[in-house]
Structures are given as structure tokens and as C-alpha cells.
Design a protein around this motif. Structure first.
Motif, short mmCIF file in Angstrom:
data_model
loop_
_atom_site.label_atom_id
_atom_site.label_comp_id
_atom_site.label_asym_id
_atom_site.label_seq_id
_atom_site.Cartn_x
_atom_site.Cartn_y
_atom_site.Cartn_z
N MET A 48 0.85 -1.20 0.00
CA MET A 48 0.00 0.00 0.00
C MET A 48 0.88 1.25 0.00
O MET A 48 1.71 1.43 0.89
CB MET A 48 -0.92 0.00 1.23
N LYS A 49 0.68 2.09 -1.00
CA LYS A 49 1.43 3.34 -1.09
C LYS A 49 0.56 4.47 -0.53
O LYS A 49 -0.54 4.72 -1.00
CB LYS A 49 1.80 3.64 -2.55
N VAL A 50 1.10 5.12 0.50
CA VAL A 50 0.36 6.18 1.18
C VAL A 50 1.09 7.50 0.99
O VAL A 50 2.30 7.59 1.24
CB VAL A 50 0.22 5.89 2.69
N ALA A 51 0.37 8.51 0.54
CA ALA A 51 0.92 9.86 0.44
C ALA A 51 0.29 10.73 1.51
O ALA A 51 -0.93 10.69 1.72
CB ALA A 51 0.65 10.45 -0.94
N VAL A 52 1.12 11.50 2.20
CA VAL A 52 0.64 12.42 3.23
C VAL A 52 1.10 13.82 2.85
O VAL A 52 2.29 14.07 2.70
CB VAL A 52 1.19 12.04 4.62
N ILE A 53 0.15 14.72 2.69
CA ILE A 53 0.47 16.11 2.35
C ILE A 53 0.38 16.95 3.62
O ILE A 53 -0.69 17.16 4.18
CB ILE A 53 -0.49 16.67 1.29
N GLY A 54 1.53 17.41 4.11
CA GLY A 54 1.57 18.22 5.32
C GLY A 54 1.99 17.41 6.52
O GLY A 54 1.59 16.25 6.68
N CYS A 55 2.82 18.02 7.37
CA CYS A 55 3.35 17.25 8.51
C CYS A 55 3.49 18.13 9.75
O CYS A 55 4.58 18.28 10.29
CB CYS A 55 4.69 16.61 8.14
N THR A 56 2.35 18.71 10.14
CA THR A 56 2.36 19.37 11.45
C THR A 56 1.66 18.41 12.41
O THR A 56 2.08 17.28 12.55
CB THR A 56 1.70 20.76 11.38
N HIS A 57 0.56 18.80 13.04
CA HIS A 57 -0.04 17.92 14.05
C HIS A 57 -0.77 16.73 13.44
O HIS A 57 -0.52 15.58 13.79
CB HIS A 57 -0.98 18.73 14.93
#
Length: 455
Positions: A1-10
Motif C-alpha cells: 500500500m502506497k500512502v501519500a501524506v500532504i503536510g506534517c504538522t499535528h
């Protein structure tokens, strides 16, 4: 499973931690515009005021930490395009200007929010600053060191905390807001008036009910012009508020009118396999029974956790929020949850309220303190929908208790009879939470009797 996360604050940070734990085989790509993660912007004022000596302490996760877990951290990368139908995105490396295409199976949007920046003439002058991220914090600290006259625009939480910090650092401080009182959206006037008095006693100049129209200066800001006056300024910090950072998904995802992405209880957006969490999206408000934009780090952490758990299948529903928050200014300990009367009116919720103002311990105790507690409840159902507290002593945890009550549709009658302990060191024989609810019950009983007498 390829997961993309946009943004890395809380929200993004929490989501990544959970994905690594829940799905060890997942390939995770994180895209973050900045060169850092997990910055606690709520600590900027503490850093400006010197309580936190080093702003680098305002982080609770790091890029190397995630990379050691196998997460691909694309730092200083701006996602410039995203096709949620075909599961493709484009990211630009801000250091090299190179653009690269990426594919994903699951997407978590944690793009957060950005300060509202009205098109005010002169806003591009030196020393007109925003207050949101780590770079902003460093600039505010650096430039305030040589500034004497500081103007803060915006009397929300961040604005008033900065005012306190600047004042305690010996600056001449002016606070400007278009509303007639500070913290207008969070507290009723009986809770904001004592804070305004404390500001004025310490020399803070309040310019309330005024709208900024222009900044003047030769290269660097020298003056702030409003519709009612002109004020000298060496430094201006804009704290008007925040809007969701979601323009990338216009016409692709369902949103509220302000751009907040609409999600269901599993943090799923209107497009399959696309989730959103944090300040970029709306959240269910248990007080109004409607979705609303409530940008708080506590909400973001919960939403990031829930989004991660539901990536493969829906297993964890969001319980909703009450928008619970706390604030310490000088000797004032303040907290609130749910709705104020004015916000309830705007939301179409018919409410009543009572205020309890008493010493929190028996009079025979050698030391005491006054607590002022307001309870807001729905008129017909008696369901509790909000509360606020202020005291020189710390009773903020009482608001957490009422927050749980709102989440569980507690009525004033149920709160009045809830089992709380009595011990003279801590409270009266009738706990203040019981007492304020009993006061609400008595008010409703009087109204019923008066209505009966008229028939």
C-alpha cells in the motif's frame, strides 16, 4: 500500500506515527513545504516571552526520526497538483525547482491552514509579519529584539498571548481588532472584561472596534492606519485568523464555503481513498450537531489518528468535538468548551445560561479564591452545550469535565446530580459543577412557575 501524506504538522505527524505502527509494509511518502515537522505554534508566544528559551524546543517529532522508520520525507516539497481521481500528484522541490510525479493508493490531506492576509496596502513592508510556523517564530523573536512600538492585529488566542509576551518584554504594545472586545468568538464579555482591564493596567493600548486600512513606512513599517486612528509601529504581527489551505482540491472534493474539506466520521472525503485531517477540514461539533471549522491542535491530533486507523477499512469513528480550549494570561486562568451564547445564536441553537460566582472552598479555610463559571444549555432539552471559567486559581480542568458532558448529551439535571467528591482543601460541600447546574435547574423551575401563573 502506497500512502501519500500532504503536510506534517499535528495531523500529519500523528497520522504517520500510526501508519508506521498499523501497516508495517506501507510505503509512505510525506510532502512538506517546510524543512521541519510537528512545530507547536501555540508555543510562539511563550518563546517570544522568554518562557521557552529556544524555539527549537517546540517540536515533538523530527525528520530523522521518521526516516529511521522507513518513511520517505520529501521536505521543502510543495505539492502543486493533485488528481484525486487517478491518484496522482506532482511535487516541486523548492530547493532545486525540480518537479516530480508520484502515485499513491491512499492519500491523507493534512495541509493545515494559513493566516488570513487581507489585501492591505503596505502589507509587504519590512517588519509586517505573520505568526504561524517556525520561520515566523524566529523572525518575530529576532525583529522584536530591536523594536519598541509593537502592534498586534487580531485579538484571538494567538494575538492576546503575543500581546502579553511583548508587554512583559517591555515593549509599547497596541492591540487592534475589528470587534468591540477581545476573544469575541471564544468567550462572553464577563470573561473578556477582566483580561482587558489587566492589559490596560499594564499599559497595553487597546484599539478595538477598528479596522486596519493601511501600513505606512519607507521600506520598513512605521505606522498603522485604521478607520479610527493612526499608530506608530516598528513591528506589526498579523493574527487575524486562519483559513484552510485547500485550494489544490477546489472542484475535486466537497468543501464548506470557507474551503474546509468535508469529511465523514471516518475522515473520508467525498472521494474514495482520500482522507483529510487537521486544520484543512471541517469537523462534527457535538454542541451544534453540525460540521464546523474548528482549527485546534487537539482536534488535529485526533483526526490524524483516526484517518490512519481507517485507511484500509472503517474501524474507528470520530466522536466529534466541543472545541475545548484553555488560556493563561497574567493571573487569569481561562477555559471554555462548546458554545457561547452569541455563537449559539449564530448557529440557530436556542439557549439559556447561568453564571456561578463564589469562593471555591468553605469560608473557614484560611486561603480561598473566587471562581466564575458559566453554563450554557439548550432551552427545550436542557442539554448542556457550553461552559466558560475564569479564576486566579486553576479550575480549567472543570471545563474538560463539562466537555465530556457535552459529548454525551448531558443535561443540567444530570450534571446537578453527578457524583463529585467533597474535601475542604479543594471545594465546597456542593461542588461548583453541581452548583452551577442546580442554579440552572432553579432558573428553569422559576420560569415554569411563572408560566403556570399566567395561565
Amino acid at each position: 500500500m502506497k500512502v501519500a501524506v500532504i503536510g506534517c504538522t499535528h495531523a500529519g505527524t500523528t497520522a504517520i506515527k500510526n501508519i508506521v505502527e498499523l501497516y508495517p509494509d506501507a510505503e509512505i511518502d510525506v510532502f512538506e513545504r517546510n524543512d521541519n515537522v510537528s512545530f507547536l505554534s501555540c508555543g510562539i508566544a511563550l518563546s517570544v516571552g522568554g518562557v521557552v528559551k529556544n524555539p527549537e524546543e517546540l517540536f515533538y517529532a523530527s525528520v530523522p526520526q521518521f526516516e529511521s522508520l522507513g518513511v520517505r520525507m520529501n521536505m521543502n516539497h510543495d505539492v502543486i497538483a493533485c488528481d484525486v481521481t487517478n491518484k496522482q500528484l506532482q511535487a516541486k522541490d523548492l530547493r532545486t525547482a525540480n518537479i516530480k510525479n508520484y502515485s499513491y493508493d491512499k492519500l491523507i490531506i493534512a495541509s493545515g491552514s494559513w493566516p488570513i492576509t487581507p489585501p492591505i496596502p503596505g502589507a509587504d513592508l519590512e517588519n509586517v509579519l505573520l505568526c504561524k510556523n517556525y520561520d515566523h517564530a524566529k523572525e518575530i523573536i529576532k525583529r522584536s529584539a530591536t523594536s519598541r512600538n509593537v502592534v498586534v492585529v487580531g485579538a484571538g488566542y494567538i494575538g492576546v498571548e503575543l500581546v502579553e509576551a511583548f508587554e512583559e518584554n517591555g515593549k509599547n504594545v497596541r492591540l487592534i481588532d475589528s470587534e468591540e472586545r477581545i476573544l469575541n468568538r471564544y468567550l462572553d464579555d464577563i470573561f473578556t472584561s477582566p483580561v482587558e482591564t489587566s492589559f490596560e493596567q499594564r499599559g497595553v493600548q487597546l484599539a478595538l472596534g477598528q479596522t486596519v486600512s493601511e501600513f505606512e513606512g519607507e521600506g520598513t513599517v512605521e505606522k498603522v492606519i485604521t478607520d479610527k486612528g493612526e499608530y506608530q509601529a516598528d513591528l506589526v504581527v498579523m493574527c487575524i485568523g486562519f483559513r484552510p489551505n485547500t485550494s489544490l482540491f477546489n472542484n475535486q472534493l466537497d468543501m464548506l464555503s470557507n474551503g474546509a474539506i468535508v469529511v465523514d466520521e471516518y475522515m473520508q472525503t467525498s472521494v474514495k481513498d482520500v482522507y483529510a485531517a487537521g486544520d484543512c477540514c471541517a469537523i462534527y461539533n457535538n454542541a451544534t450537531k453540525q460540521s464546523a471549522y474548528i482549527p485546534l491542535s487537539t482536534n488535529a491530533v485526533r483526526m490524524g489518528t483516526i484517518a490512519a486507523h481507517n485507511l484500509v477499512c472503517p474501524v474507528m469513528a470520530h466522536p466529534g468535538t466541543q472545541g475545548t480550549s484553555g488560556l493563561k494570561l497574567y493571573h487569569h486562568n481561562i477555559a471554555s468548551t462548546g458554545l457561547t451564547e452569541s455563537v449559539a445564536s449564530l448557529a440557530g441553537v436556542a439557549v439559556e445560561s447561568v453564571v456561578l460566582k463564589e469562593n471555591y472552598r468553605p469560608e473557614f479555610m484560611p486561603e480561598n479564591a473566587e471562581i466564575q463559571l458559566k453554563l450554557v444549555y439548550e432551552l427545550n432539552t436542557h442539554r448542556i452545550v457550553g461552559a466558560q471559567v475564569i479564576s486566579d486559581a486553576d479550575f480549567t480542568q472543570a471545563i474538560n469535565t463539562i466537555s465530556v458532558g457535552i459529548a454525551n448529551n448531558m443535561t443540567i439535571e444530570q450534571l446537578a446530580l453527578t457524583d463529585f467528591f467533597f474535601q475542604p482543601h479543594y471545594n465546597n460541600p456542593v461542588n461548583y459543577l453541581n452548583e452551577v447546574a442546580l442554579k440552572a435547574m432553579a432558573k428553569e423551575t422559576r420560569k415554569t412557575k411563572q408560566a403556570a401563573a399566567l395561565t
